[in-house]
Scaffold this motif. Structure first.
Motif, mmCIF file in Angstrom:
data_model
loop_
_atom_site.group_PDB
_atom_site.id
_atom_site.type_symbol
_atom_site.label_atom_id
_atom_site.label_comp_id
_atom_site.label_asym_id
_atom_site.label_seq_id
_atom_site.Cartn_x
_atom_site.Cartn_y
_atom_site.Cartn_z
ATOM 1 N N GLU A 268 0.865 -1.212 0.039
ATOM 2 C CA GLU A 268 -0.068 0.166 -0.083
ATOM 3 C C GLU A 268 0.771 1.299 -0.051
ATOM 4 O OE1 GLU A 268 -3.164 0.698 -0.215
ATOM 5 O OE2 GLU A 268 -3.996 -1.328 -0.034
ATOM 6 N N PHE A 269 1.942 1.126 0.440
ATOM 7 C CA PHE A 269 2.938 2.148 0.560
ATOM 8 C C PHE A 269 4.363 1.946 0.258
ATOM 9 C CE2 PHE A 269 6.180 4.895 2.906
ATOM 10 C CZ PHE A 269 5.456 6.403 2.552
ATOM 11 N N THR A 357 0.090 5.474 5.533
ATOM 12 C CA THR A 357 0.710 4.328 4.935
ATOM 13 C C THR A 357 -0.304 3.341 4.541
ATOM 14 O OG1 THR A 357 1.124 2.989 6.639
ATOM 15 C CG2 THR A 357 2.857 4.757 5.980
ATOM 16 N N GLY A 358 -1.627 3.690 4.574
ATOM 17 C CA GLY A 358 -2.729 2.719 4.090
ATOM 18 C C GLY A 358 -2.765 1.369 4.753
ATOM 19 N N TYR A 436 -8.934 10.334 6.992
ATOM 20 C CA TYR A 436 -8.517 9.756 5.982
ATOM 21 C C TYR A 436 -9.195 9.159 4.898
ATOM 22 C CZ TYR A 436 -3.515 10.869 7.046
ATOM 23 O OH TYR A 436 -2.422 11.793 7.758
ATOM 24 N N GLY A 675 2.045 6.156 -2.696
ATOM 25 C CA GLY A 675 0.848 5.637 -1.845
ATOM 26 C C GLY A 675 0.613 6.402 -0.735
ATOM 27 N N LEU A 676 1.189 7.593 -0.544
ATOM 28 C CA LEU A 676 0.872 8.419 0.813
ATOM 29 C C LEU A 676 -0.575 8.830 0.947
ATOM 30 C CD1 LEU A 676 2.379 9.560 3.278
ATOM 31 C CD2 LEU A 676 2.690 11.586 1.928
ATOM 32 N N ARG A 677 -1.354 8.410 2.013
ATOM 33 C CA ARG A 677 -2.644 8.860 2.025
ATOM 34 C C ARG A 677 -2.746 10.330 2.378
ATOM 35 N NH1 ARG A 677 -1.763 4.056 0.068
ATOM 36 N NH2 ARG A 677 -3.645 2.643 0.211
ATOM 37 N N GLU A 683 -4.519 9.641 -2.257
ATOM 38 C CA GLU A 683 -3.228 9.639 -2.249
ATOM 39 C C GLU A 683 -2.279 10.361 -3.155
ATOM 40 O OE1 GLU A 683 -1.774 5.219 -4.060
ATOM 41 O OE2 GLU A 683 -3.648 5.116 -2.505
ATOM 42 N N SER A 685 1.776 10.461 -4.893
ATOM 43 C CA SER A 685 3.082 9.935 -5.010
ATOM 44 C C SER A 685 4.075 10.941 -5.393
ATOM 45 C CB SER A 685 3.257 8.659 -5.757
ATOM 46 O OG SER A 685 2.350 7.413 -5.356
ATOM 47 N N ARG A 702 -8.607 10.694 -5.342
ATOM 48 C CA ARG A 702 -9.329 12.081 -4.572
ATOM 49 C C ARG A 702 -10.590 12.246 -4.801
ATOM 50 N NH1 ARG A 702 -7.740 14.912 0.044
ATOM 51 N NH2 ARG A 702 -8.659 17.036 0.074
#
Length: 722
Positions: A268-269, A357-358, A436, A675-677, A683, A685, A702
Motif C-alpha cells: 500500500e505504501f 501508509t494505507g 483519511y 501511496g501516501l494517504r 493518495e 506519490s 481523490r
C-alpha cells in the motif's frame, strides 16, 4: 552434502522484488530480544530462532492473559466499591489554594491485574548422534510476504536424522494436558494460571499426522499447521454480561492466501531510498554493528521504517486485539509492565504510522477494544471517581479486561497513573481514521459515539479557575504523564480536550471560556500548566507534536501560524535533550533538521541486531512503541498534511496545504514515495531529487468536491496543485 531448509508462515505477503529491503542473518538467534525474528497474523504470533539441531519457536495468542476475572471473578477494573468524588473535590480545593497537591488518594493496587503471557514453544529437533557441520546458513523474514525462511547445507553422506516435533508450555501451573487427536494432531490445552485462569487450546498438525519422522523415510518436505485460541470474549466486558469475558486447509492454499493478504497491505505504501553501500547483500546484524551515527546509513534507516509497518501488519487485524507494549510477541510467563496498554503515549505511538501508509484497515480491533471494553467499565469509573453522569474515562494503564480505574500502589504514585485525558488523546486517532477515509457509515456507528462520550466526560471535568480567578475553564486536578506535581490546568490535558471539543457546536460556549493549554514560561518554553512551578524541564509542557523543516507546528489548527508558539515549542523540544534521560527515548519530535540526528542516535542506542527497540540499552526488554514510532517520525518528515480550520472543514470547501519533503536527509536523496494517504481521501506519490527538488507529483483516488490541494515545499514554494 544435503540441503535442509524451513519456511515459517506468518500472515500475509507480497511478491519479492530486487529493490525490496530485507532482514538477513548468517547464524541462528541466541537471545530473544536481540535475535529472534517475528511473524504473525494479528491473532497468532511466533518468534523464530532458526536453530540447526534444535529450533524453538515462541508462540503467542493475542488474547492469552493471566489474571483478571478468570483468576478472580470479583475483579472490577480497578474501580472503587463506592463513590470517591468527595475526595476528588477535596483535592481540587487544595490545589486551587496552593497550585499543587501531594497526590490523589484513590490509586488502587490490583493483584489480579494480570499480564500478557506466552503460550509455549514449538520445537523441531534433528536427532544427530554427533555434532554436525553446516554452511551457507541464512535466516531471513521476507517483509513483503510475511514468510520467514531458514536455509543451510549440512555436510553429510548419510540421510537426514530423525525429526521430532513437540509442543511445550512455559511456566504453567497446573501443567497443561497434551492429547493426540486422531493420531494426526498434537493438542496442548490448559489454564493460563491456576486455579481458575483463562483457558487456552493450541494444536499442531502435520498433514500426514507424523510427529516423529524416521531417518529411513524419504522426506523432501515437511510442513506444520498451528492453531490456537482462548476463551476470552471481548463482547462480554459489560454490565449485562457481568464482565465475564469468558482445520484442515491445504498448505499451498493457506500460504498463498497469507502471502496475498500480507503483500497487498505491505505494498500500500513504498519508500525507496539509495543503497550506496550495497547493504541489501549484507547481514542485518552486521549493518547494525557497523552503523556510524556520523555518516548514517539510508538503507538500514529505511529498513527500520519498513520493519515497523511489517510489525503492525503481523500484529493487528479486524478480529485481533490491538498491539500492546510488546505487540503480539512475548517470551515469558509475565511480560514487562504486564504487556498491557499504556495510554499516555505508547498505544498512540503504535498506530502513528497506520493511516498515512494505507494500514488504517488494520485498526478495527482497536475500535472494538475501545467500544467493548473501555466504554462500559469506563462509564462506571467516570461516575464513581468524578460523579460524571455522562461519558466515560480511562487512565494510563489498561489490561484486556477493562481496568479503567486509577491503577497504582504497585509501581509508583499518581504521576504514573493519574491521567484522565488519555481518552481525549485516543480520539485524535478516531478522528484521523475518519479524516483519511471519509467513511460516513463508520463515523456515525463507531467514531462519533466514542468521541461524543469523551466530550461529555471532559466537559464535566472543566471548572472555573479558582486560583487565578480569571474565568477560564480548566481541568481541576491533573498530572502531566509521568510527571509531578499534581496540579490544575495541565497543558497536555487542556490542549487535548480543546482539540476534541472543537468539533461540536454544542460546546462552543465552553470553548470560548476554555484555556487552550498554551502558556510560555520564563525560559521561553511551553509551561507544564497555567502556573509557573518548580519542576524539571523534561518531557513536560506539550504532548508529542509534529514539526517539519520550517518548524510549522501542528499542536492544532488554531496555532499553526503563530511564530511565538513555534519558538516556544522549539525551546521545549531542545530542552528535552537527545532522548537518553531514563526512558525518554521513544519517538519524541525534535525541531528542524536535528530530528535526523535523534533518529540515528536512537538506532545506535536502542535498536538490536533483529531491529527490536529496547526499553534501555542492554536491558533485554523489548518495547515495540519505538519501532512503530519510527514510522510516524519518518512520515512527519516526508509530508505534513496540514489540518484545516474548523470553519473551512464545515464549509466543505477551500484549498488545503500539503507540505512535501520538507526535512528529508540529503543522504536519502534521490528518494521516491508511493501511496501516501491524504486527509479527505486519496493518495499522493512524489519524488525528491538530489538537492531537495520535489517532482513527479501524482494524485489518485481523490474524491470529487473535497476541495483542492496546494503542494508546497520549503519556504512555502508551490510545487503542485490539484
Amino acid at each position: 552434502m544435503g540441503n535442509f531448509g524451513r519456511q515459517f508462515l506468518a500472515v500475509a505477503s507480497a511478491v519479492s522484488s530486487v529493490e525490496a529491503k530485507r532482514l538477513m542473518y548468517k547464524q541462528p538467534a541466541e537471545f530473544w530480544a536481540e535475535g529472534a525474528l517475528v511473524i504473525g497474523n494479528g491473532r497468532l504470533g511466533a518468534s523464530v530462532f532458526g536453530g540447526i539441531q534444535k529450533d524453538v519457536w515462541h508462540l503467542n495468542i493475542d488474547s492469552l492473559w493471566v489474571g483478571g476475572p478468570f483468576q478472580n471473578e470479583t475483579c472490577n477494573g480497578v474501580n472503587p466499591s463506592k463513590s470517591k468524588y468527595a475526595q476528588y473535590q477535596a483535592i481540587q480545593e487544595a490545589i486551587f489554594n496552593s497550585a499543587n497537591s501531594t497526590g490523589v488518594p484513590f490509586l488502587k493496587f490490583d493483584k489480579n491485574y494480570g499480564s500478557f503471557t506466552q503460550l509455549g514453544n514449538l520445537t523441531i529437533e534433528l536427532d544427530f548422534a554427533t555434532g554436525i557441520e553446516s554452511k551457507d546458513y541464512e535466516l531471513f523474514p521476507d517483509l513483503e510476504t510475511g514468510v520467514a525462511s531458514c536455509v543451510y547445507y549440512i555436510n553429510s553422506t548419510k540421510p537426514l536424522p530423525p525429526i521430532s516435533i513437540g509442543l511445550e508450555a512455559i511456566g504453567c501451573d497446573p501443567k497443561p494436558t497434551h492429547n493426540s487427536l486422531g493420531n494426526s494432531i498434537i493438542q496442548m490445552r490448559g489454564l493460563a494460571e491456576a486455579p481458575y485462569g483463562m483457558t487456552y487450546d493450541s494444536r499442531v498438525a502435520p498433514p500426514d499426522g507424523k510427529f516423529l519422522v524416521p531417518a529411513s523415510v524419504n522426506v523432501s518436505e515437511l510442513y506444520l499447521l498451528f492453531a490456537g485460541n482462548t476463551n476470552y470474549d471481548e463482547t462480554m466486558g459489560n454490565t449485562e454480561a457481568g464482565y465475564t469475558f469468558p482445520l484442515r486447509i491445504p498448505f499451498d492454499k493457506l500460504l498463498s492466501g497469507h502471502v496475498s493478504n500480507h503483500s497487498a497491505l505491505m505494498n500500500e505504501f513504498k519508500l525507496t531510498v539509495p543503497d550506496p553501500l550495497n547493504s541489501y547483500f549484507k547481514s542485518t546484524d552486521e549493518l547494525v554493528k557497523e552503523y556510524n551515527i556520523t555518516k548514517g546509513e539510508p538503507y538500514l534507516e529505511s529498513l527500520i521504517f519498513d520493519f515497523g509497518r511489517y510489525l503492525l501488519i503481523g500484529s493487528s487485524r479486524e478480529n485481533s486485539m490491538p498491539p500492546n507494549l510488546q505487540s503480539i510477541w512475548s517470551n515469558g510467563f509475565w511480560a514487562p509492565w504486564s504487556g498491557d496498554y499504556h495510554v499516555n503515549i505508547n498505544l498512540q505511538m503504535n498506530v502513528w504510522g497506520s493511516e498515512a501508509t494505507g494500514l488504517g484497515r488494520l485498526l478495527p480491533g482497536l475500535w472494538s477494544y475501545m467500544r467493548e471494553t473501555w466504554v462500559p467499565r469506563g462509564s462506571e469509573t467516570a461516575k464513581l471517581l468524578y460523579s460524571a453522569e455522562e461519558g466515560w474515562v480511562i487512565h494510563n494503564e489498561l489490561n484486556i479486561f477493562g481496568s479503567t480505574g486509577v491503577k497504582g500502589g504497585d509501581t509508583g504514585g499518581d504521576h504514573w497513573h493519574f491521567y484522565h485525558s488519555s481518552n481525549a488523546w485516543m480520539m485524535q486517532h478516531v478522528w484521523d481514521h475518519y479524516d483519511y477515509t471519509r467513511d460516513a457509515k463508520w463515523w456515525w456507528e463507531v467514531g462519533y459515539p466514542l468521541l461524543k462520550g469523551v466530550a461529555q466526560f471532559q466537559m464535566h471535568m472543566l471548572v472555573e479557575d479558582a486560583y487565578t480567578k480569571d474565568g477560564s475553564l480548566v481541568v481541576g486536578v491533573c498530572n502531566s504523564p509521568e510527571q509531578h506535581p499534581t496540579t490544575f490546568g495541565c497543558s497536555i490535558n487542556q490542549q487535548q480536550i480543546w482539540e476534541d471539543l472543537a468539533f461540536k457546536k454544542r460546546v462552543e460556549a465552553t470553548l470560548a471560556k476554555m484555556d487552550k493549554g498554551i502558556h510560555i514560561g520564563r525560559y521561553g518554553q511551553i509551561r507544564n500548566g497555567r502556573e509557573t512551578l518548580t519542576i524539571q524541564l523534561t518531557n513536560t509542557g506539550i504532548y508529542p507534536i509534529s514539526t517539519d523543516g520550517t518548524l510549522r507546528v501542528a499542536i492544532s489548527g488554531a496555532h499553526k501560524d503563530n511564530t511565538t508558539i513555534e519558538s516556544a515549542v522549539a525551546t521545549t523540544l531542545t530542552h528535552r535533550g537527545p532522548g537518553n534521560w531514563k526512558d525518554a527515548n521513544a519517538g519524541w519530535a525534535k525541531p528542524g533538521d536535528g530530528w535526523y540526528w535523534i533518529l540515528k542516535y536512537a538506532l545506535q542506542e536502542n535498536f538490536t541486531p533483529n531491529l527490536f527497540s529496547l526499553y534501555t540499552k542492554g536491558s533485554g526488554i523489548f518495547q515495540i512503541d519505538a519501532n512503530f514510532g519510527w514510522v510516524g517520525a519518518v512520515l512527519e518528515k516526508l509530508s505534513k498534511d496540514l489540518d484545516q480550520t474548523v470553519e473551512r472543514f464545515k464549509a466543505g470547501k477551500g484549498e488545503r496545504e500539503v507540505l512535501l519533503g520538507a526535512a528529508v536527509p540529503e543522504s536519502w536523496l534521490p528518494m521516491k514515495v508511493e501511496g501516501l494517504r491524504l486527509r479527505g481521501g486519496g493518495e499522493v506519490s512524489f519524488a525528491v531529487a538530489k538537492g531537495g527538488l520535489v517532482c513527479a507529483i501524482k494524485v489518485s483516488g481523490r474524491p470529487k468536491g473535497k476541495g483542492g490541494i496546494i503542494f508546497v515545499h520549503k519556504k512555502e514554494r508551490v510545487v503542485g496543485k490539484t
